[in-house]
Design a protein around this motif. Structure first.
Motif, PDB file in Angstrom:
ATOM      1  N   ASN A  67      35.583  52.458  23.588  1.00  0.00           N
ATOM      2  CA  ASN A  67      36.530  53.573  23.537  1.00  0.00           C
ATOM      3  C   ASN A  67      37.783  53.204  24.330  1.00  0.00           C
ATOM      4  OD1 ASN A  67      35.918  53.912  26.278  1.00  0.00           O
ATOM      5  ND2 ASN A  67      34.275  55.382  25.813  1.00  0.00           N
ATOM      6  N   ASP A  68      38.735  54.105  24.402  1.00  0.00           N
ATOM      7  CA  ASP A  68      40.018  53.786  25.032  1.00  0.00           C
ATOM      8  C   ASP A  68      39.868  53.425  26.503  1.00  0.00           C
ATOM      9  OD1 ASP A  68      41.234  54.258  22.642  1.00  0.00           O
ATOM     10  OD2 ASP A  68      41.872  56.308  23.122  1.00  0.00           O
ATOM     11  N   THR A  69      39.026  54.163  27.218  1.00  0.00           N
ATOM     12  CA  THR A  69      38.858  53.901  28.654  1.00  0.00           C
ATOM     13  C   THR A  69      38.233  52.532  28.882  1.00  0.00           C
ATOM     14  OG1 THR A  69      38.541  56.267  29.044  1.00  0.00           O
ATOM     15  CG2 THR A  69      37.841  54.757  30.785  1.00  0.00           C
ATOM     16  N   LEU A  70      37.140  52.247  28.167  1.00  0.00           N
ATOM     17  CA  LEU A  70      36.469  50.960  28.332  1.00  0.00           C
ATOM     18  C   LEU A  70      37.370  49.820  27.880  1.00  0.00           C
ATOM     19  CD1 LEU A  70      33.951  49.366  29.070  1.00  0.00           C
ATOM     20  CD2 LEU A  70      33.043  49.818  26.781  1.00  0.00           C
ATOM     21  N   LEU A  71      38.158  50.050  26.827  1.00  0.00           N
ATOM     22  CA  LEU A  71      39.042  49.004  26.323  1.00  0.00           C
ATOM     23  C   LEU A  71      40.096  48.633  27.367  1.00  0.00           C
ATOM     24  CD1 LEU A  71      39.680  47.252  23.859  1.00  0.00           C
ATOM     25  CD2 LEU A  71      41.180  49.080  23.043  1.00  0.00           C
ATOM     26  N   ARG A  72      40.560  49.629  28.150  1.00  0.00           N
ATOM     27  CA  ARG A  72      41.542  49.342  29.195  1.00  0.00           C
ATOM     28  C   ARG A  72      40.947  48.425  30.262  1.00  0.00           C
ATOM     29  NH1 ARG A  72      42.702  54.093  30.026  1.00  0.00           N
ATOM     30  NH2 ARG A  72      41.561  54.589  31.934  1.00  0.00           N
ATOM     31  N   TYR A  73      39.705  48.702  30.660  1.00  0.00           N
ATOM     32  CA  TYR A  73      39.043  47.846  31.656  1.00  0.00           C
ATOM     33  C   TYR A  73      38.779  46.442  31.091  1.00  0.00           C
ATOM     34  CZ  TYR A  73      38.325  51.790  34.808  1.00  0.00           C
ATOM     35  OH  TYR A  73      38.520  52.847  35.658  1.00  0.00           O
ATOM     36  N   ILE A  74      38.415  46.390  29.824  1.00  0.00           N
ATOM     37  CA  ILE A  74      38.169  45.074  29.197  1.00  0.00           C
ATOM     38  C   ILE A  74      39.447  44.246  29.177  1.00  0.00           C
ATOM     39  CG2 ILE A  74      37.649  43.939  26.989  1.00  0.00           C
ATOM     40  CD1 ILE A  74      35.569  46.088  26.453  1.00  0.00           C
ATOM     41  N   ASN A  75      40.579  44.892  28.842  1.00  0.00           N
ATOM     42  CA  ASN A  75      41.854  44.166  28.807  1.00  0.00           C
ATOM     43  C   ASN A  75      42.222  43.632  30.191  1.00  0.00           C
ATOM     44  OD1 ASN A  75      42.288  44.505  26.078  1.00  0.00           O
ATOM     45  ND2 ASN A  75      43.357  46.457  26.317  1.00  0.00           N
ATOM     46  N   GLN A  76      41.995  44.446  31.220  1.00  0.00           N
ATOM     47  CA  GLN A  76      42.294  43.992  32.587  1.00  0.00           C
ATOM     48  C   GLN A  76      41.447  42.778  32.951  1.00  0.00           C
ATOM     49  OE1 GLN A  76      41.629  47.435  35.057  1.00  0.00           O
ATOM     50  NE2 GLN A  76      43.466  48.515  34.323  1.00  0.00           N
ATOM     51  N   ARG A  77      40.175  42.834  32.588  1.00  0.00           N
ATOM     52  CA  ARG A  77      39.282  41.722  32.913  1.00  0.00           C
ATOM     53  C   ARG A  77      39.661  40.469  32.122  1.00  0.00           C
ATOM     54  NH1 ARG A  77      36.795  38.997  36.648  1.00  0.00           N
ATOM     55  NH2 ARG A  77      34.850  38.007  35.959  1.00  0.00           N
ATOM     56  N   VAL A  78      40.061  40.634  30.870  1.00  0.00           N
ATOM     57  CA  VAL A  78      40.463  39.491  30.053  1.00  0.00           C
ATOM     58  C   VAL A  78      41.683  38.807  30.659  1.00  0.00           C
ATOM     59  CG1 VAL A  78      41.464  38.840  27.828  1.00  0.00           C
ATOM     60  CG2 VAL A  78      39.438  40.298  27.899  1.00  0.00           C
ATOM     61  N   VAL A  79      42.653  39.607  31.153  1.00  0.00           N
ATOM     62  CA  VAL A  79      43.847  39.028  31.783  1.00  0.00           C
ATOM     63  C   VAL A  79      43.462  38.226  33.017  1.00  0.00           C
ATOM     64  CG1 VAL A  79      45.988  39.587  33.005  1.00  0.00           C
ATOM     65  CG2 VAL A  79      45.412  40.785  30.888  1.00  0.00           C
ATOM     66  N   GLN A  80      42.560  38.765  33.835  1.00  0.00           N
ATOM     67  CA  GLN A  80      42.113  38.053  35.039  1.00  0.00           C
ATOM     68  C   GLN A  80      41.421  36.740  34.676  1.00  0.00           C
ATOM     69  OE1 GLN A  80      39.564  40.887  36.983  1.00  0.00           O
ATOM     70  NE2 GLN A  80      41.251  42.214  37.640  1.00  0.00           N
ATOM     71  N   LEU A  81      40.547  36.819  33.677  1.00  0.00           N
ATOM     72  CA  LEU A  81      39.820  35.615  33.279  1.00  0.00           C
ATOM     73  C   LEU A  81      40.746  34.567  32.684  1.00  0.00           C
ATOM     74  CD1 LEU A  81      36.607  37.178  31.675  1.00  0.00           C
ATOM     75  CD2 LEU A  81      36.771  36.021  33.870  1.00  0.00           C
ATOM     76  N   ASP A  82      41.761  35.018  31.923  1.00  0.00           N
ATOM     77  CA  ASP A  82      42.680  34.068  31.313  1.00  0.00           C
ATOM     78  C   ASP A  82      43.504  33.351  32.382  1.00  0.00           C
ATOM     79  OD1 ASP A  82      43.888  33.026  28.791  1.00  0.00           O
ATOM     80  OD2 ASP A  82      45.696  33.896  29.669  1.00  0.00           O
ATOM     81  N   GLU A  83      43.931  34.063  33.412  1.00  0.00           N
ATOM     82  CA  GLU A  83      44.670  33.423  34.509  1.00  0.00           C
ATOM     83  C   GLU A  83      43.787  32.399  35.226  1.00  0.00           C
ATOM     84  OE1 GLU A  83      45.937  36.614  36.961  1.00  0.00           O
ATOM     85  OE2 GLU A  83      47.568  37.250  35.621  1.00  0.00           O
ATOM     86  N   LYS A  84      42.538  32.789  35.450  1.00  0.00           N
ATOM     87  CA  LYS A  84      41.624  31.864  36.120  1.00  0.00           C
ATOM     88  C   LYS A  84      41.355  30.643  35.252  1.00  0.00           C
ATOM     89  CE  LYS A  84      37.194  31.816  38.574  1.00  0.00           C
ATOM     90  NZ  LYS A  84      35.988  32.601  38.927  1.00  0.00           N
ATOM     91  N   LYS A  85      41.267  30.866  33.935  1.00  0.00           N
ATOM     92  CA  LYS A  85      41.025  29.761  33.010  1.00  0.00           C
ATOM     93  C   LYS A  85      42.173  28.754  33.042  1.00  0.00           C
ATOM     94  CE  LYS A  85      40.494  28.886  28.041  1.00  0.00           C
ATOM     95  NZ  LYS A  85      40.397  29.514  26.699  1.00  0.00           N
TER      96      LYS A  85
END
Length: 495
Positions: free
Chosen positions: A417-435
């Protein structure tokens, strides 16, 4: 004449024996004489049982008036087979008796009850099959030995995995050396299965007393049982669409692998849908050589050449862009030109082909592109032959874990849903920077390891002096495939 039929698929302590079944059936007949038919080691899922077929043959000859069984599922566990069987019994006026379930097959109610019971007998059989399949799947994911023929190069030895007694493969030195030789030969771009078979035959090498065949050589060269699996093998199977049970950090370049096909596996020898599990035994072949051979298998043309390449150093890499089949180089009598023809068009007229393609023109085009590609790298540092440094290995493991987590988040995003998708996007950005940070560190670590090897300069400066086979060897690690279309040429690089 009365007949007794008994069946037992597996001799276990919790199943009633054939002898006990016969004894209970004799009690039902109150001592009257009867001919006995018994099938030992046969399932009730079909009627392909010798004693049962003999019973039906005697019935058709009019020799049997009554058939007695201990229980309904002893004679059949299939609704379709049982219905056909009851029709045959009625046709020849044969009475059917079960000592456990009392049925009168002469009445409609009796026949209906009989069919209801056989429905549950079939349900029980299918439930058992599902339990066995689930148990097999669970055991396979724990690296336990699942039976089957022991592969060439190994023998079985007792072992314990996770506290469970099982077996594992143990290398047979003489056979293991033959396996390594096969991989070393096939890693050469000009080597085929037939070349390996002839080499083994000339050397008097057999497969446990039998002559080698191309199919058996191909099986060995595809099997991950022999690889010393490291992270490159882990990444390869993921790229091919397989699922990997073990964590990336477990791939340390020692163990072989089990690869199981599942219901989602694709057809043929592809790896999509397969399940890869690290095995407890040690592999025989280094990961880089195994991968080179496995990729060569995957890239093999649908139509195999009938002879060794002799007309173009690009043989085995040129594909028709329309159908994907290989382009074969032909030289016609009285002509100096070599033409490239689609093998699918030659054999079945099923492809229009890319048109008239001269082999010399394509070779020059590819050579020009190759020189332009290498011009971007004026100095090349060879890849170190030794294992990667501990720092590089740790970075590769961490990168693989990040890729796993990113893949999982991507799959979850579709259902979020919209709320979970926002948290997923934040985590993806963090992981991409770390990658990206890890990739930069890995590049620096790899460059540091390569500095010790002498650099390579003046790429392809003496190409014209190379022999035909040397040109093939030089192109093999640089070019994956060349797809020729009617209006363009597409080169897929390995650089």
């Amino acid at each position: 004449m009365d007949a007794i039929y008994a069946r037992q698929s597996v001799d276990r302590t919790d199943s009633i024996s054939i002898e006990s079944q016969i004894e209970l059936c004799r009690y039902e007949l109150r001592g009257r004489p009867a001919k006995t038919y018994a099938d030992r080691g046969y399932s009730g899922k079909n009627t392909e049982r010798p004693a049962f077929q003999a019973l039906m043959a005697d019935m058709r000859r009019g020799l049997i008036g009554k058939v007695v069984v201990y229980k309904l599922d002893r004679i059949s566990r299939s609704i379709l087979d049982f219905s056909s069987m009851m029709d045959t019994f009625a046709q020849y006026g044969v009475e059917f008796v079960s000592t456990t379930e009392k049925f009168d097959t002469s009445s409609p109610i009796g026949r209906a009850m009989l069919n209801i019971c056989i429905v549950f007998a079939q349900l029980e059989r299918e439930t058992i099959q599902k339990r066995v399949a689930d148990a097999y799947f669970s055991r396979s994911r724990k690296s336990l030995y699942m039976g089957g023929r022991v592969p060439f190069g190994y023998r079985l030895a007792p072992a314990a995995v996770g506290g469970v007694k099982t077996a594992m493969y143990e290398a047979v030195p003489q056979e293991a050396e033959v396996v390594r030789t096969m991989y070393q030969l096939y890693a050469q771009p000009e080597c085929s299965y037939g070349d390996i078979v002839r080499r083994l035959h000339d050397g008097g090498v057999t497969k446990r007393g039998r002559p080698w065949e191309r199919a058996r050589v191909a099986d060995i060269l595809r099997s991950p049982i022999y690889v010393r699996a490291d992270l490159s093998v882990y990444q390869f199977f993921l790229e091919q669409g397989a699922s990997v049970v073990n964590d990336p950090s477990d791939f340390i370049g020692i163990n072989g692998c089990y690869c199981y096909r599942t219901k989602d596996s694709g057809p043929g020898s592809g790896l999509a849908g397969c399940c890869l599990v690290l095995a407890p035994h040690a592999g025989l072949v280094p990961a880089d050589i195994w991968l080179q051979c496995r990729r060569k298998n995957l890239n093999t043309a649908q139509v195999q050449p009938r002879q060794k390449a002799k007309n173009t150093w690009l043989a085995g890499k040129i594909k028709c862009g329309l159908c994907g089949y290989a382009l074969a180089s032909k030289r016609y009598a009285g002509s100096d030109h070599r033409y490239l023809l689609c093998t699918h068009r030659m054999d079945a007229k099923a492809c229009p082909g890319p048109g008239t393609v001269y082999a010399q023109d394509l070779e020059q085009l590819v050579l020009d592109e190759l020189q332009a590609k290498l011009a971007l790298f004026p100095v090349l540092h060879p890849r170190p032959a030794a294992a990667p440094s501990p720092e590089a290995a740790a970075l590769q493991v961490e990168l693989a874990r990040l890729e796993q987590e990113l893949d999982g988040l991507t799959q979850r995003a579709a259902l979020a849903n919209d709320t979970l998708l926002r948290y997923i996007n934040q985590r993806v950005v963090q992981l991409d920077e770390k990658k990206q940070t890890l990739q930069r560190r890995l590049s620096l670590a790899s460059a540091e390891a390569a500095r010790s090897a002498p650099p390579i300069t003046r790429h392809l400066s003496c190409w014209s002096q190379l022999s035909f086979e040397d040109k093939r060897r030089a192109a093999a690690p640089l070019i994956q495939t060349i797809r020729v279309f009617p209006d363009r040429v597409q080169i897929q690089w390995l650089l």
